[in-house]
Design an enzyme around this catalytic site. Structure first.
Site, PDB file in Angstrom:
ATOM      1  CD1 TRP A 154     -17.329 -11.935 269.866  1.00  0.00           C
ATOM      2  CD2 TRP A 154     -16.455 -10.080 270.759  1.00  0.00           C
ATOM      3  NE1 TRP A 154     -16.029 -12.209 270.185  1.00  0.00           N
ATOM      4  CE2 TRP A 154     -15.461 -11.086 270.738  1.00  0.00           C
ATOM      5  CE3 TRP A 154     -16.125  -8.836 271.285  1.00  0.00           C
ATOM      6  CZ2 TRP A 154     -14.167 -10.893 271.211  1.00  0.00           C
ATOM      7  CZ3 TRP A 154     -14.833  -8.631 271.768  1.00  0.00           C
ATOM      8  CH2 TRP A 154     -13.868  -9.648 271.728  1.00  0.00           C
ATOM      9  CD  GLN A 191     -14.331 -17.699 271.404  1.00  0.00           C
ATOM     10  OE1 GLN A 191     -13.951 -16.543 271.337  1.00  0.00           O
ATOM     11  NE2 GLN A 191     -13.868 -18.531 272.333  1.00  0.00           N
ATOM     12  CG  PHE A 240     -10.090 -14.718 271.534  1.00  0.00           C
ATOM     13  CD1 PHE A 240     -11.017 -14.114 272.371  1.00  0.00           C
ATOM     14  CD2 PHE A 240      -9.547 -13.960 270.506  1.00  0.00           C
ATOM     15  CE1 PHE A 240     -11.400 -12.776 272.191  1.00  0.00           C
ATOM     16  CE2 PHE A 240      -9.910 -12.626 270.304  1.00  0.00           C
ATOM     17  CZ  PHE A 240     -10.844 -12.034 271.145  1.00  0.00           C
ATOM     18  CG  ASN A 284     -17.811 -15.761 268.337  1.00  0.00           C
ATOM     19  OD1 ASN A 284     -18.047 -15.295 269.435  1.00  0.00           O
ATOM     20  ND2 ASN A 284     -16.585 -15.840 267.882  1.00  0.00           N
ATOM     21  CG  ASP A 285     -15.122 -18.648 266.316  1.00  0.00           C
ATOM     22  OD1 ASP A 285     -15.926 -17.890 265.783  1.00  0.00           O
ATOM     23  OD2 ASP A 285     -13.899 -18.398 266.397  1.00  0.00           O
ATOM     24  CD1 TRP A 334     -20.860 -13.925 271.385  1.00  0.00           C
ATOM     25  CD2 TRP A 334     -22.253 -12.885 269.969  1.00  0.00           C
ATOM     26  NE1 TRP A 334     -20.236 -13.837 270.166  1.00  0.00           N
ATOM     27  CE2 TRP A 334     -21.067 -13.208 269.283  1.00  0.00           C
ATOM     28  CE3 TRP A 334     -23.282 -12.227 269.280  1.00  0.00           C
ATOM     29  CZ2 TRP A 334     -20.875 -12.891 267.936  1.00  0.00           C
ATOM     30  CZ3 TRP A 334     -23.088 -11.907 267.952  1.00  0.00           C
ATOM     31  CH2 TRP A 334     -21.892 -12.239 267.286  1.00  0.00           C
ATOM     32  NE  ARG A 336      -8.237 -14.219 266.012  1.00  0.00           N
ATOM     33  CZ  ARG A 336      -8.035 -12.959 265.628  1.00  0.00           C
ATOM     34  NH1 ARG A 336      -7.202 -12.192 266.300  1.00  0.00           N
ATOM     35  NH2 ARG A 336      -8.668 -12.478 264.575  1.00  0.00           N
ATOM     36  CG  ASP A 337      -8.562 -18.601 266.396  1.00  0.00           C
ATOM     37  OD1 ASP A 337      -8.776 -18.139 267.538  1.00  0.00           O
ATOM     38  OD2 ASP A 337      -8.907 -18.020 265.346  1.00  0.00           O
ATOM     39  CD1 TRP A 378     -16.271 -13.112 262.028  1.00  0.00           C
ATOM     40  CD2 TRP A 378     -17.436 -12.027 263.601  1.00  0.00           C
ATOM     41  NE1 TRP A 378     -15.995 -13.709 263.242  1.00  0.00           N
ATOM     42  CE2 TRP A 378     -16.703 -13.063 264.226  1.00  0.00           C
ATOM     43  CE3 TRP A 378     -18.246 -11.220 264.406  1.00  0.00           C
ATOM     44  CZ2 TRP A 378     -16.748 -13.304 265.590  1.00  0.00           C
ATOM     45  CZ3 TRP A 378     -18.290 -11.461 265.781  1.00  0.00           C
ATOM     46  CH2 TRP A 378     -17.552 -12.484 266.345  1.00  0.00           C
ATOM     47  CD  GLU A 403     -10.734 -14.502 262.503  1.00  0.00           C
ATOM     48  OE1 GLU A 403     -10.541 -13.543 263.256  1.00  0.00           O
ATOM     49  OE2 GLU A 403     -11.871 -14.827 262.117  1.00  0.00           O
TER      50      GLU A 403
HETATM   51  C1  FRU Z   1     -13.335 -16.119 264.627  1.00  0.00           C
HETATM   52  C2  FRU Z   1     -12.709 -15.368 265.779  1.00  0.00           C
HETATM   53  C3  FRU Z   1     -11.460 -16.082 266.255  1.00  0.00           C
HETATM   54  C4  FRU Z   1     -11.332 -15.616 267.675  1.00  0.00           C
HETATM   55  C5  FRU Z   1     -12.782 -15.536 268.107  1.00  0.00           C
HETATM   56  C6  FRU Z   1     -13.076 -14.471 269.097  1.00  0.00           C
HETATM   57  O1  FRU Z   1     -14.691 -15.902 264.486  1.00  0.00           O
HETATM   58  O2  FRU Z   1     -12.422 -14.047 265.384  1.00  0.00           O
HETATM   59  O3  FRU Z   1     -10.317 -15.827 265.469  1.00  0.00           O
HETATM   60  O4  FRU Z   1     -10.589 -16.509 268.460  1.00  0.00           O
HETATM   61  O5  FRU Z   1     -13.543 -15.327 266.934  1.00  0.00           O
HETATM   62  O6  FRU Z   1     -14.366 -14.595 269.607  1.00  0.00           O
END
Ligand code: FRU
Length: 529
Positions: A78, A70, A110, A53-54, A51, A184-185, A331, A236
């Site tokens: 996820w 990610q 994260f 993501n970001d 998987w 976060r982030d 998402w 985010e």
């Molecule tokens: C955005 C998010 C971030 C978080 C991450 C978790 O897509 O939700 O805010 O840090 O993905 O995987």
């Protein structure tokens, strides 16, 4: 064969000819049900397995662009987040590297950022090695399960081998949670004027600005967001950086904020704000605020598949532009898309710039120039008079899965112009511009597999055109499972993914007008194996 021969014939007769002659090829391709063949992009980054993501922690150093992401390497949905890693010398061809950060007792790793600490402000340097410092969010699953708000804190880790391996800082977390959910982030940038590190952090539906001299001790500078922009979801993955305004001596600060849900065509998307920064507070530009009152939200991309995008640190383009990459999914359906071995790709890397039109400043995006180095075979035609649906090209002439298409339509005020990508299985991806409604559109309802999620294709994606020029220019970047369209020199962008039953083998155009002129169509084959 010259493409003009094809341009001259109407859609149905051409289609038959093409289908007869391509039948053999297509049958061969269709028989290969292997998802690597069908869905692994030709030139967009995907992890080999698992998987994604970001995009995270992007920095440039010593000739290499680093991209972390990610990543859950042990499954295709996820899961416990790691930072995967890839490197490139041009942001186009990527080499996956060993995983850079693993979850530990403080939590999952994260999203976050990385900076090159050239002046050793952290004191992490040994033997003269330049530290690369990653700043990320720890997400504590135990705390989340126990229903505690303080499940997210910020932490750092440093690398003394140019981003390959990291040591987590023993004083973590460096920013405790002040009792805010969705905290976060962290995205860190060096503020050269103030000689300080500035960090933006998403906090619920606000952005918190922090400053630091050493990346370890952080002071809250200000907050931004109440009452401005879109608040239909959680904020985010922010980013914050200065950009020169093209053709002027001005510089403005840009704040990117991803939001989920609340995107212009549902689900995840990234909004932006433009203003000034005095080292403490971000003040939205007045003209921007006025326009925002009319347009509501300014989006980096109006398609459904560009989320959580941020920029590379320690590098700008020659013109001072920033380099950006996003996660090419949403998402709403990211966990359900029909690939098994891996899930998700990144967008093409893009240059971000600023323009000022009559009313206000606008962000413009275009694929990075490095993509031009992959151009191979080219077909070009000019001043074509089009009546009825007309095939512009087929895969006999040029591939339609590793392709750059540039077009100019001369006077789009009164017609609806539809491009269609199609194949022998009846899959169709339609996109274009409706001048009577002043709207761009992408329709993937018939573009292959859509049933894996009812959210994937419940409606057409649209975007209002912001330019009032009569001429419309477009740049299209096509891969096996994605289209990225940059209209009006990148003022409006639409990125969408799709999953075909067979590769596209024809591109056509039509309009509801009796006839119109296609000023220019230029199709470049991109050379990737
Ligand atoms: C955005 C998010 C971030 C978080 C991450 C978790 O897509 O939700 O805010 O840090 O993905 O995987």
């Amino acid at each position: 064969m010259k493409v003009i021969l094809l341009l001259a014939c109407v859609f149905t007769s051409c289609k038959n000819k093409v289908e007869e002659s391509k039948a053999e090829n297509i049958t061969a391709l269709e028989n290969k049900t292997d998802e690597e063949d069908m869905y692994r992009p030709n030139f967009h980054f995907t992890p080999n397995k698992g998987w994604m993501n970001d995009p995270n922690g992007m920095f440039f150093y010593n000739g290499y662009y680093h991209l972390y992401f990610q990543h859950y390497p042990y499954g295709n949905k996820w899961g416990p987040m790691h930072w995967g890693h890839a490197t490139s010398t041009d942001m186009i061809t990527w080499k996956e590297q060993p995983i850079a950060l693993y979850p530990d007792e403080l939590g999952y790793i994260f999203s976050g950022s990385a900076v090159v600490d050239l002046e050793n402000t952290t004191g992490f340097s040994t033997d003269g090695k330049i530290p690369v410092v990653a700043m990320f969010t720890y997400h504590d699953m135990e705390a989340e399960k126990a229903g505690k708000i303080i499940d997210e804190t910020q932490a750092i880790a440093y690398s003394l081998d140019e981003g390959i391996t990291y040591t987590k800082f023993e004083g973590n977390p460096v920013v405790e949670n002040p009792n805010i959910p969705d905290f976060r982030d962290p995205k860190v940038n060096w503020d050269a004027d103030r000689k300080q590190w500035t960090m933006v952090l998403a906090a619920g539906q606000e952005i918190m600005f922090y400053g630091s001299k050493d990346l370890k001790e952080w002071n809250l500078l200000s907050k931004f967001g109440e009452g401005v922009g879109n608040h239909d979801g959680v904020w985010e993955c922010p980013d914050f950086f200065p950009l020169p305004v093209k053709g002027t001596e001005d510089t403005k600060w840009v704040l990117l904020v991803s939001i989920n849900p609340g995107g212009p065509n549902s689900g995840s998307a990234t909004q932006y704000f433009i203003g000034d920064f005095d080292g403490k507070t971000f003040q939205i530009d007045e003209s921007f605020q006025k326009e925002q009152a009319k347009e509501h939200t300014f989006w980096v991309d109006h398609g459904r598949d560009n989320y959580a995008g941020v920029t590379w640190s320690n590098v700008t383009t020659a013109e001072g532009g920033k380099l950006f990459i996003g996660w090419m999914s949403n998402w709403l359906y990211a966990n359900d898309v029909p690939t098994e071995k891996w899930r998700s790709a990144t967008t093409i890397a893009r240059e971000l710039g600023l323009i000022k039109d009559d009313n206000t400043y606008r962000l413009v995006s275009s694929p990075v120039k490095e993509l031009n180095d992959y151009r191979g075979k080219k077909v070009v035609d000019k001043n074509i008079s089009i009546a009825g649906e007309t095939v512009l090209t087929t895969t006999e002439i040029i591939s339609l899965s590793k392709t750059e298409i540039n077009f100019i339509l001369s006077d789009v005020a009164n017609g609806k112009y539809t491009f269609t990508l199609s194949n022998s299985q009846g899959d169709k991806l339609k996109f274009g511009y409706d001048g009577t409604l002043n709207k761009f559109f992408v329709d993937r309802k018939e573009a292959g597999r859509i049933n894996f999620s009812e959210k994937f294709s419940d409606k057409m994606a649209t975007a209002i055109r912001t330019s009032d020029a009569t001429e419309l220019t477009g740049k299209i970047i096509l891969d096996k499972t994605s289209i990225e369209i940059f209209y009006d020199q990148g003022q409006t962008v639409m990125t969408e993914i799709f999953f075909l039953n067979a590769p596209f083998n024809a591109l056509s155009i039509k309009s509801d007008l009796e006839s119109f002129t296609l000023n220019t169509i230029e199709i470049n084959q991109l050379n990737f194996n």
